[in-house]
Write a protein that holds these residues in place. Structure first.
Motif, PDB file in Angstrom:
ATOM      1  N   LEU A1255      12.763   8.307   2.617  1.00 35.83           N
ATOM      2  CA  LEU A1255      11.456   7.721   2.335  1.00 35.83           C
ATOM      3  C   LEU A1255      11.589   6.505   1.422  1.00 35.83           C
ATOM      4  O   LEU A1255      10.845   5.524   1.574  1.00 35.83           O
ATOM      5  CB  LEU A1255      10.542   8.773   1.691  1.00 35.83           C
ATOM      6  N   LEU A1256      12.496   6.552   0.473  1.00 36.89           N
ATOM      7  CA  LEU A1256      12.672   5.404  -0.408  1.00 36.89           C
ATOM      8  C   LEU A1256      13.172   4.180   0.344  1.00 36.89           C
ATOM      9  O   LEU A1256      12.950   3.046  -0.086  1.00 36.89           O
ATOM     10  CB  LEU A1256      13.657   5.748  -1.523  1.00 36.89           C
ATOM     11  N   ALA A1257      13.847   4.383   1.464  1.00 38.35           N
ATOM     12  CA  ALA A1257      14.450   3.277   2.194  1.00 38.35           C
ATOM     13  C   ALA A1257      13.506   2.614   3.184  1.00 38.35           C
ATOM     14  O   ALA A1257      13.894   1.646   3.849  1.00 38.35           O
ATOM     15  CB  ALA A1257      15.707   3.767   2.926  1.00 38.35           C
ATOM     16  N   VAL A1258      12.266   3.100   3.328  1.00 38.04           N
ATOM     17  CA  VAL A1258      11.330   2.488   4.278  1.00 38.04           C
ATOM     18  C   VAL A1258      10.801   1.178   3.682  1.00 38.04           C
ATOM     19  O   VAL A1258      10.917   0.943   2.463  1.00 38.04           O
ATOM     20  CB  VAL A1258      10.181   3.461   4.592  1.00 38.04           C
ATOM     21  N   PRO A1259      10.181   0.332   4.494  1.00 36.34           N
ATOM     22  CA  PRO A1259       9.602  -0.913   3.958  1.00 36.34           C
ATOM     23  C   PRO A1259       8.588  -0.637   2.866  1.00 36.34           C
ATOM     24  O   PRO A1259       7.986   0.430   2.801  1.00 36.34           O
ATOM     25  CB  PRO A1259       8.978  -1.561   5.191  1.00 36.34           C
ATOM     26  N   MET A1260       8.384  -1.685   2.030  1.00 38.72           N
ATOM     27  CA  MET A1260       7.577  -1.501   0.828  1.00 38.72           C
ATOM     28  C   MET A1260       6.127  -1.179   1.167  1.00 38.72           C
ATOM     29  O   MET A1260       5.511  -0.319   0.525  1.00 38.72           O
ATOM     30  CB  MET A1260       7.657  -2.758  -0.050  1.00 38.72           C
ATOM     31  N   ARG A1261       5.556  -1.855   2.160  1.00 35.57           N
ATOM     32  CA  ARG A1261       4.140  -1.591   2.462  1.00 35.57           C
ATOM     33  C   ARG A1261       3.936  -0.164   2.970  1.00 35.57           C
ATOM     34  O   ARG A1261       2.904   0.462   2.721  1.00 35.57           O
ATOM     35  CB  ARG A1261       3.619  -2.596   3.481  1.00 35.57           C
ATOM     36  N   ILE A1262       4.909   0.367   3.682  1.00 37.16           N
ATOM     37  CA  ILE A1262       4.794   1.760   4.142  1.00 37.16           C
ATOM     38  C   ILE A1262       5.014   2.709   2.968  1.00 37.16           C
ATOM     39  O   ILE A1262       4.315   3.718   2.822  1.00 37.16           O
ATOM     40  CB  ILE A1262       5.815   2.028   5.268  1.00 37.16           C
ATOM     41  N   LEU A1263       5.971   2.375   2.110  1.00 38.94           N
ATOM     42  CA  LEU A1263       6.244   3.247   0.963  1.00 38.94           C
ATOM     43  C   LEU A1263       5.057   3.311   0.022  1.00 38.94           C
ATOM     44  O   LEU A1263       4.773   4.352  -0.572  1.00 38.94           O
ATOM     45  CB  LEU A1263       7.486   2.733   0.229  1.00 38.94           C
ATOM     46  N   LYS A1264       4.316   2.188  -0.121  1.00 40.57           N
ATOM     47  CA  LYS A1264       3.148   2.210  -1.006  1.00 40.57           C
ATOM     48  C   LYS A1264       2.071   3.161  -0.475  1.00 40.57           C
ATOM     49  O   LYS A1264       1.406   3.854  -1.250  1.00 40.57           O
ATOM     50  CB  LYS A1264       2.592   0.786  -1.156  1.00 40.57           C
ATOM     51  N   ASP A1265       1.874   3.191   0.860  1.00 34.25           N
ATOM     52  CA  ASP A1265       0.907   4.164   1.415  1.00 34.25           C
ATOM     53  C   ASP A1265       1.380   5.591   1.174  1.00 34.25           C
ATOM     54  O   ASP A1265       0.575   6.501   0.887  1.00 34.25           O
ATOM     55  CB  ASP A1265       0.720   3.915   2.912  1.00 34.25           C
ATOM     56  N   CYS A1266       2.673   5.823   1.281  1.00 36.48           N
ATOM     57  CA  CYS A1266       3.195   7.170   1.024  1.00 36.48           C
ATOM     58  C   CYS A1266       3.002   7.550  -0.443  1.00 36.48           C
ATOM     59  O   CYS A1266       2.731   8.717  -0.765  1.00 36.48           O
ATOM     60  CB  CYS A1266       4.669   7.244   1.407  1.00 36.48           C
ATOM     61  N   VAL A1267       3.146   6.560  -1.341  1.00 35.42           N
ATOM     62  CA  VAL A1267       2.912   6.839  -2.757  1.00 35.42           C
ATOM     63  C   VAL A1267       1.464   7.234  -2.992  1.00 35.42           C
ATOM     64  O   VAL A1267       1.159   8.107  -3.814  1.00 35.42           O
ATOM     65  CB  VAL A1267       3.320   5.620  -3.601  1.00 35.42           C
ATOM     66  N   LYS A1268       0.559   6.588  -2.272  1.00 30.93           N
ATOM     67  CA  LYS A1268      -0.862   6.965  -2.403  1.00 30.93           C
ATOM     68  C   LYS A1268      -1.081   8.415  -1.979  1.00 30.93           C
ATOM     69  O   LYS A1268      -1.864   9.154  -2.591  1.00 30.93           O
ATOM     70  CB  LYS A1268      -1.726   6.020  -1.575  1.00 30.93           C
ATOM     71  N   LEU A1269      -0.409   8.833  -0.917  1.00 34.02           N
ATOM     72  CA  LEU A1269      -0.538  10.232  -0.489  1.00 34.02           C
ATOM     73  C   LEU A1269       0.065  11.166  -1.536  1.00 34.02           C
ATOM     74  O   LEU A1269      -0.471  12.262  -1.781  1.00 34.02           O
ATOM     75  CB  LEU A1269       0.141  10.435   0.868  1.00 34.02           C
ATOM     76  N   MET A1270       1.181  10.757  -2.152  1.00 33.88           N
ATOM     77  CA  MET A1270       1.744  11.586  -3.213  1.00 33.88           C
ATOM     78  C   MET A1270       0.792  11.671  -4.403  1.00 33.88           C
ATOM     79  O   MET A1270       0.671  12.727  -5.052  1.00 33.88           O
ATOM     80  CB  MET A1270       3.084  11.007  -3.669  1.00 33.88           C
ATOM     81  N   HIS A1271       0.102  10.585  -4.674  1.00 38.35           N
ATOM     82  CA  HIS A1271      -0.877  10.599  -5.761  1.00 38.35           C
ATOM     83  C   HIS A1271      -2.015  11.571  -5.447  1.00 38.35           C
ATOM     84  O   HIS A1271      -2.510  12.288  -6.336  1.00 38.35           O
ATOM     85  CB  HIS A1271      -1.413   9.180  -5.987  1.00 38.35           C
ATOM     86  N   LEU A1272      -2.431  11.606  -4.178  1.00 39.01           N
ATOM     87  CA  LEU A1272      -3.466  12.584  -3.785  1.00 39.01           C
ATOM     88  C   LEU A1272      -2.946  14.017  -3.916  1.00 39.01           C
ATOM     89  O   LEU A1272      -3.708  14.942  -4.202  1.00 39.01           O
ATOM     90  CB  LEU A1272      -3.920  12.327  -2.351  1.00 39.01           C
TER      91      LEU A1272
END
Length: 1421
Positions: A1255-1272
């Motif tokens: 997951l850390l190796a995906v593009p930044m814009r995709i990783l930012k959406d994943c971070v939002k899901l982790m925040h939820l």
């Protein structure tokens, strides 16, 4: 006035035609209802069958058959026509309609024609001369004014108007007058005596003759010559056997008799006498006809040739002969009965005459009972009387040869002859007479089928009675022999009437009677009880038994066939029993004959006590039971085992007192005088001094008999807390199987072994008792003796003495056996020493010192408590290979104080328990002999030295530093030179004979985790371990192999190997950790105080210190240059050196979860090293030990163990310098928190780390959406209907796209697959009801920027399942989101699901069975 004949009713076809004609007239010309026609046909057929059944009995057989065939043919033709008519009528609806129309038109035309004809005839014939009369004005005035017609002419009134009926009063008056006239006529007339039963009522008189007839008469006037008018006749004779309740006289016959009697009563001076004579004669003829019919039917259907109608004269006589089947000539019979009319007085009932005449006339029937005519009952009664008379003759004959009284009873009559005295019912001779043949039948219920001797008695009774006395004597002997079988049926004997004996000429059995039986004792095949029967000298009718004890042996017989299975026997001895002695011995319960009572003998049972008491009633016994025989067999069965046992003991030189009667009344007893081994074994002599009594007894019933040996000893040398052992004497019992005589040596061997058991344990306990009684010893404070019963020793130890060890000698294994359990059986815990039970048992059998065992248990208790709490359950997520389960912790026991702990077959700790509350810990991945190499299958633990130094003991550390300052260690010191310096010297443990001060490891050198030493020849010579007193320094800096090819440990988690005498050197470098809870008094006292007087003598191992461990542990310093060596890759070699730990102790000894956390963190760090092989991860160089640096597209990652606790992995993220403004601090904190709380946590799955790295190796814009899901996930939004969680490994409930347990994030060139776990929130659910949950696989297409549901290939989802609804919502969202190409669609799509997703209630639909989760409805409890 002559009677008017009555017309006969129409029958047959005429009746059917008349009925059909009447029906046709009612329904119209030419028509009849089909139902009515079928009813008429059925009535006609039934009438014909009724008439035929009444007429056929009077015809011959051929006429009957002809009539039946004719009726069947005629009826068949009739029903065929009816069938044709029904079939035609079923298909002729239109014909019916046309026929009705034509019939109606014909009727109308006929009416018109008849009307015209009648009018023309009237006009032409009658109206020509017709004249109108004058008008009758008076009649018109009457009608108009009064409404009546009083002037009706008399001729019309007399012919048309009926007269007025008489009233009820006039009827009653007339009938009363008629009753008076009838009564007067009867008074003035002569009546037969049989017709005195009469009733006058309603103008008639009714005469009733019982079971014959009933007739009603009346008078037509009051004149003296007016004849009687016969109104009704009822015949009362019935055939209840075969008549089925039908009338015996046809109505036509009744009508004929009615006319005949009416004609005979006219101009007759005594009409009533003539009436009775006619009807009585008719009824008697009818009764004879019924009896004849019954006899004929009985002869044809049931009795056959046994009876025969000898003569039948209608109306006069019926003669029947019986008992014909047993005669040679069926035509002649001496027995018959005749039913006939009395020749002297015909008015009497039918009389019965017997031939020959029955002696007791009161029992025989003299007249036929008319109320129930039955020739069968008459025959049965006659034969019963005949048989009873014949049995009385036989009874008078039998009284000469029997002692009892014969009795005749029952129906049919049976003569019961008692052959013995007393005699039970099954042994009596039953004599009866055959109903059919008249032969005498004999039987004995006990013998089924009938015995040949009983058949001979039957033939003698039916013929000449010359041999009757001899036959009865034979039967008596046979019955007595059968009583033997039933007497011993519950005893272990076999009954034989003959035996294969040789040497008969010299055998003492020749002098015995031929009526004898051999009882073989099954448990003692060479012993027999012989029972002989003879006739009494005073009375030959009484049988007297005699009992013998016979012994035999197997003998050869020259004339025997070669295939004879049964061996031949030769009698060796024959001893006659004294019947009085065997039934009046000690404690024998036997009935006393009446004669003995008269002679002054005792009454009732023999009293067990010497006091006099009231006499009791004799015990009731079955007559077939022979008490003397039962006592003889029981005496043999009871004494023979003791005799065989005494012979075996005497043959082994063991003295005993012989067979005696137990003074307590429990049977026989065999007491020992000397015990085995007392002449050569000092311990046995000491134990025999405490022995009060040793006795053999037999306990239990016959099916479950046991040998019981009782030892009575004085109370043991130890004071116990068991309540049962507080008495001054102790009773110890041993039980043995009740074997055959040939195997009695097994019982003696087992007895000797159990005696040795008590001796071995007593010797060990006596030494232990000296320690317990010593006031300077501390054993009393750390152990308590729960029980000691000479068979086993039970000790309680541990906190509050909650643990228990059972020490006993194993007879099978010839060694002591230790069993560990909890003192309180209801305790939910298990004894921690069960882990090292095999090693403790082996060590104890070597030194046999209970004090040393207690000290080891006390010193190792708390370390083993901590080890026992380690989770040993296997898991599939412990490695990247999901097809193999890996065990979390495996405990490999080396000795009672040395264990190895393996974590998931990757890391290993070597733990030694030492005295003084210390525990030595080292990295078990390093070899004991070549410290530069790691053991194959294990990896060194990174940071172990740093972790252990956090809990180092200061005093031990200072002692070790001082030793290293004085004697600097050599890192390359050879093992040989070290061992050469450790030769046994003066005062060394080897010289004192107690062996090594540290226990030998119990794992053989072949264990792959502990390779064999290259100097095993030296180690096997008894030298101490190099690490015991002088631990080696660290090995050279050689990188260990990171191989993971280690065999999977046992799921049990306790890999204790078999004991081995080979010495195994422990780790050269160890860490000593004090046990944290060592607060017992033993640890508060100095070690020197544990010595006892016996220790001062120097005969107990470890006597110098009172502990099996050394009191001082010198340790070498690892050297300061080893950890700082720049050429040292991987973990520091200092983890292999001894470190003294603080009193707080290592966390592994406190909480198993902390051990798992440490090991899991190290394993996670190692797995992170493996993930650096991913394409998008780039490793960065670093100089920090134990730190990993990686670089992805926009971030730099630093992974290391937590510096404070070393129990978790920490992730530090920092953006690249050129992308500092692209990442916020909050986003980086969310990623770090998710890694620490969700990824690098229990159960430490490597695939979870792999998924996070992807997951850390995906593009930044995709990783930012994943971070939002982790925040939820970390901070859920209350406005959402669903909460979301990341799945780092694929759960088993997920749709089957990839195997469960693999990394839940898969990235390709154009797609990213990940899993989310959704849970319904914000709903009020009942208690014990779980919310709805679902696992959603989501695939993100990077080029199309679409977030869709991942569907397995070839799977069609039902339209209303949860996944189908989610798929529809994501597709709809993708359509509306296409315009916003710059924004990643993952977070908006998932947020839309969390806000708007609505799932139907569970159970609405069900997916296909092979859907793998895609079509399944959402789960809910």
């Amino acid at each position: 006035m002559s009677p008017t004949p009555v017309e006969a009713a129409p029958t047959g076809a005429g009746q059917l035609v008349s009925m059909a004609t009447a029906a046709t007239q009612q329904q119209g010309a030419g028509r009849i209802s089909l139902a009515v026609l079928i009813d008429y046909i059925v009535q006609r057929t039934y009438h014909d069958l009724t008439v035929l059944s009444e007429l056929l009995p009077r015809k011959s057989d051929i006429e009957r058959k002809v009539e039946i065939v004719q009726l069947a043919h005629k009826t068949r033709q009739l029903f065929i026509r009816l069938l044709a008519l029904v079939k035609w009528a079923n298909s002729a609806a239109k014909v019916y309609r046309c026929s009705d129309i034509m019939m109606f038109l014909d009727q109308q035309a006929m009416l018109f024609t008849d009307t015209a004809d009648m009018l023309a005839q009237i006009a032409r014939e009658k109206l020509v001369n017709a004249r109108l009369p004058n008008f009758s004005l008076p009649l018109a005035v009457d009608v108009l004014t009064t409404g009546t017609f009083p002037r009706l002419p008399a001729c019309i009134r007399d012919r048309i108007v009926p007269p007025d009926p008489i009233t009820e009063t006039e009827k009653q008056s007339t009938l009363q007058s008629l009753d008076n006239i009838i009564q007067y006529r009867l008074v003035t007339s002569s009546l037969p005596p049989q017709m005195r039963n009469l009733t006058i009522e309603d103008g008639r008189v009714t005469f009733h003759v019982e079971h014959e007839f009933e007739v009603s008469l009346t008078l037509m006037g009051d004149g003296p010559v007016v004849p009687w008018r016969l109104l009704e006749i009822d015949i009362l004779v019935q055939n209840k056997e075969t008549g089925d309740g039908k009338a015996l006289v046809h109505p036509l016959q009744i009508h004929y008799i009615h006319q005949l009697l009416q004609s005979r009563m006219i101009d007759n001076s005594q009409p009533l006498h003539d009436l009775y004579n006619c009807l009585h004669s008719f009824c008697q003829s009818l009764q004879l006809e019924v009896l004849n019919f019954q006899a004929d039917k009985l002869m044809q259907e049931r009795l056959g040739a046994s009876i025969r109608i000898a003569e039948y004269t209608p109306g006069r006589c019926l003669s029947v002969t019986y008992w014909r089947k047993g005669l040679k000539n069926y035509t002649v019979s001496d027995y018959s009965l005749s039913v006939q009319v009395d020749a002297h007085d015909s008015n009497k009932p039918l009389q019965v005459v017997h031939k020959p005449v029955i002696r007791d006339s009161t029992l025989a029937e003299q007249a036929v009972k008319s109320e129930h005519l039955s020739i069968e009952k008459l025959l049965i009664h006659t034969i019963h009387v005949r048989a009873k008379g014949k049995l009385e003759d036989i009874s008078s004959t039998m009284e000469k040869f029997t002692t009892g009284k014969s009795v005749i009873s029952g129906t049919p009559a049976v003569l019961f002859v008692p052959l013995l005295s007393p005699c039970i019912a099954s042994e009596q001779l039953h004599v009866s007479v055959d109903f059919l043949t008249g032969r005498v039948l004999t039987s004995i219920p006990l013998w089924e089928p009938v015995h040949q001797t009983v058949k001979d008695i039957e033939n003698a009774l039916n013929g000449e009675k010359a041999d009757l006395e001899r036959l009865l004597t034979e039967v008596r002997f046979e019955l007595m022999l059968s009583r033997i079988d039933r007497t011993v049926q519950h005893q272990f004997v076999e009954c034989h009437t003959e035996l294969p004996l040789v040497g008969w000429e010299q055998s003492p059995l020749q002098a015995l009677s031929k009526h004898r039986m051999y009882l073989c004792l099954t448990k003692y095949s060479n012993c027999y009880v012989v029972v002989e029967f003879n006739e009494s000298e005073e009375d030959r009718r009484i049988i007297v038994p005699t009992y013998y004890m016979m012994t035999a042996k197997v003998a050869a017989y020259e004339g025997a066939p070669p295939d004879t299975p049964t061996p031949y026997l030769r009698v060796t001895s024959l001893i006659q029993f004294d019947t009085y002695a065997i039934t009046h011995g000690p404690f024998t319960q036997a009935a006393v004959p009446e004669q003995e009572k008269k002679n002054g003998g005792y009454s009732g049972k023999r009293k067990l006590s010497g006091t006099d008491s009231a006499s009791k009633k004799l015990r009731a016994e079955s007559w077939y039971h022979i008490p003397e025989l039962a006592h003889a067999v029981a005496m043999c069965e009871e004494r023979i085992p003791f005799w065989v046992l005494s012979e075996e003991l005497s043959g082994r030189g063991e003295a005993h007192q012989g067979i005696e009667v137990d003074p307590f009344g429990t049977g026989l007893v065999l007491k020992m005088i000397t015990m085995p081994g007392v002449t050569v074994n000092k311990g046995a002599r000491n134990l025999q001094k405490k022995l009060i009594n040793c006795a053999f007894r037999v306990q239990g019933g016959k099916p479950t008999r046991l040998w019981v040996v009782e030892f009575v000893l004085v109370r043991g040398p130890l004071l116990t807390i068991c309540e049962k052992e507080q008495t001054p004497r102790q009773h110890i019992y041993f039980q043995y199987d009740f074997v055959e005589n040939e195997k009695i040596s097994e019982v003696v061997d087992a007895f000797i072994e159990h005696w040795k058991l008590m001796v071995h344990l007593y010797v060990a306990v006596v030494d232990f008792a000296d320690y317990m009684l010593d006031v300077q010893s501390s054993l009393c404070s750390i152990v308590e003796v729960y029980s000691y019963n000479y068979k086993k020793l039970v000790l309680n130890y541990g906190p509050m003495f909650s643990n228990q060890v059972v020490l006993e000698w194993s007879v099978q294994e010839k060694q002591f056996k230790l069993t560990f359990c909890m003192a309180r059986h209801e305790s939910p815990y298990t004894n921690c020493h069960s882990i090292v039970s095999a090693q403790l048992q082996c060590e104890f059998n070597q030194h046999r010192s209970i004090p040393q065992l207690v000290q080891v248990l006390h010193e190792t208790y708390y370390p083993l408590v901590a080890v026992a709490k380690l989770p040993t359950n296997p898991t599939l997520a412990g490695s990247t290979n999901l097809s193999r389960a890996v065990q979390n912790f495996s405990v490999i026991v080396q000795s009672s104080t040395h264990i190895k702990i393996a974590f998931r077959s990757t890391y290993c700790l070597d733990v030694h328990c030492r005295s003084g509350g210390l525990v030595a810990v080292r990295d078990g991945a390093y070899s004991l002999f070549d410290k530069s190499k790691a053991i194959e299958g294990f990896n060194p633990t990174q940071g172990l030295k740093t972790l252990l130094n956090m809990y180092v003991d200061d005093s031990s550390s200072r002692s070790r530093s001082m030793t290293e300052d004085d004697n600097p260690p050599s890192p390359m010191e050879p093992v040989d030179s070290f061992l050469a310096q450790q030769q046994p010297g003066v005062g060394s443990p080897a010289q004192r004979g107690d062996g090594l001060r540290f226990h030998h490891p119990m794992t053989p050198p072949s264990n792959p985790h502990t390779p064999a030493s290259p100097h095993t020849s030296v180690l096997h010579q008894g030298y101490p371990s190099p690490g015991s007193g002088f631990p080696l320094s660290s090995p050279p800096t050689v990188a260990p192999s990171p191989s993971l090819q280690m065999p999977t440990p046992s799921p049990g988690g306790l890999l204790s190997s078999s004991p081995s005498p080979a010495l195994h050197a422990p780790s050269p470098g160890q860490v000593y950790a004090p046990v944290p809870h060592m607060h017992s008094p033993a640890f508060m006292q100095p070690s020197d105080n544990t010595a006892s007087p016996s220790r001062k003598k120097g005969n107990v191992p470890g006597a110098e210190s009172g502990s099996p461990f050394p009191s001082n542990l010198p340790m070498q310093s690892p050297g300061t240059r080893w950890p700082a060596s720049p050429s040292m890759p991987g973990p520091s070699p200092a983890s292999r050196l001894p470190v003294a730990m603080s009193p707080g102790g290592h966390p592994a000894l406190h909480s198993p979860s902390s051990v798992e956390a440490v090991r899991g963190a190290v394993a996670g760090l190692r797995n992170y090293v493996l993930t650096r092989n991913e394409d998008n991860l780039m490793a960065l160089p670093t100089t920090e030990p134990g730190v990993l640096m990686m670089k992805v597209e926009t971030l730099t990652c630093r992974v290391a163990l937590h510096p404070a606790t070393l129990q978790m992995l920490q992730l530090k993220l920092s953006p690249l310098p050129e992308l500092q403004d692209q990442w916020s601090v909050e986003e980086l904190q969310v990623l770090e928190t998710a890694f620490e709380c969700k990824v690098a946590c229990t159960p430490y799955k490597p695939n979870a780390i792999l998924a996070f790295s992807r997951l850390l190796a995906v593009p930044m814009r995709i990783l930012k959406d994943c971070v939002k899901l982790m925040h939820l996930e970390l901070r859920p939004d209350r406005c959402h209907k669903w909460s979301v969680q990341w799945c780092w490994t694929i759960p088993p409930s997920a749709p089957h796209i990839a195997p469960a347990g693999t990394a839940a994030i898969i990235t390709t060139k154009n797609k990213i697959l990940f899993y989310l776990h959704l849970t319904r929130v914000g709903m009020a659910l009942p208690v014990n009801v779980e919310p709805q949950t679902i696992v959603v696989p989501i695939v993100y297409e990077t080029q199309a920027n679409q977030t869709l549901l991942a569907d397995p290939r070839g799977l069609q989802m039902p339209p209303v399942t949860a996944n189908s609804i989610i798929s529809t919502m994501l597709k709809r969202f993708a359509e509306f989101h296409n315009n916003q190409m710059g924004e990643c669609s993952i977070f908006p799509a998932v947020q839309d699901l969390l806000t708007n997703l609505v799932i139907p209630t569970p159970g609405a639909t069900a997916g296909p069975p092979n859907a793998g989760g895609m079509g399944m409805p959402i789960t809910s409890m």
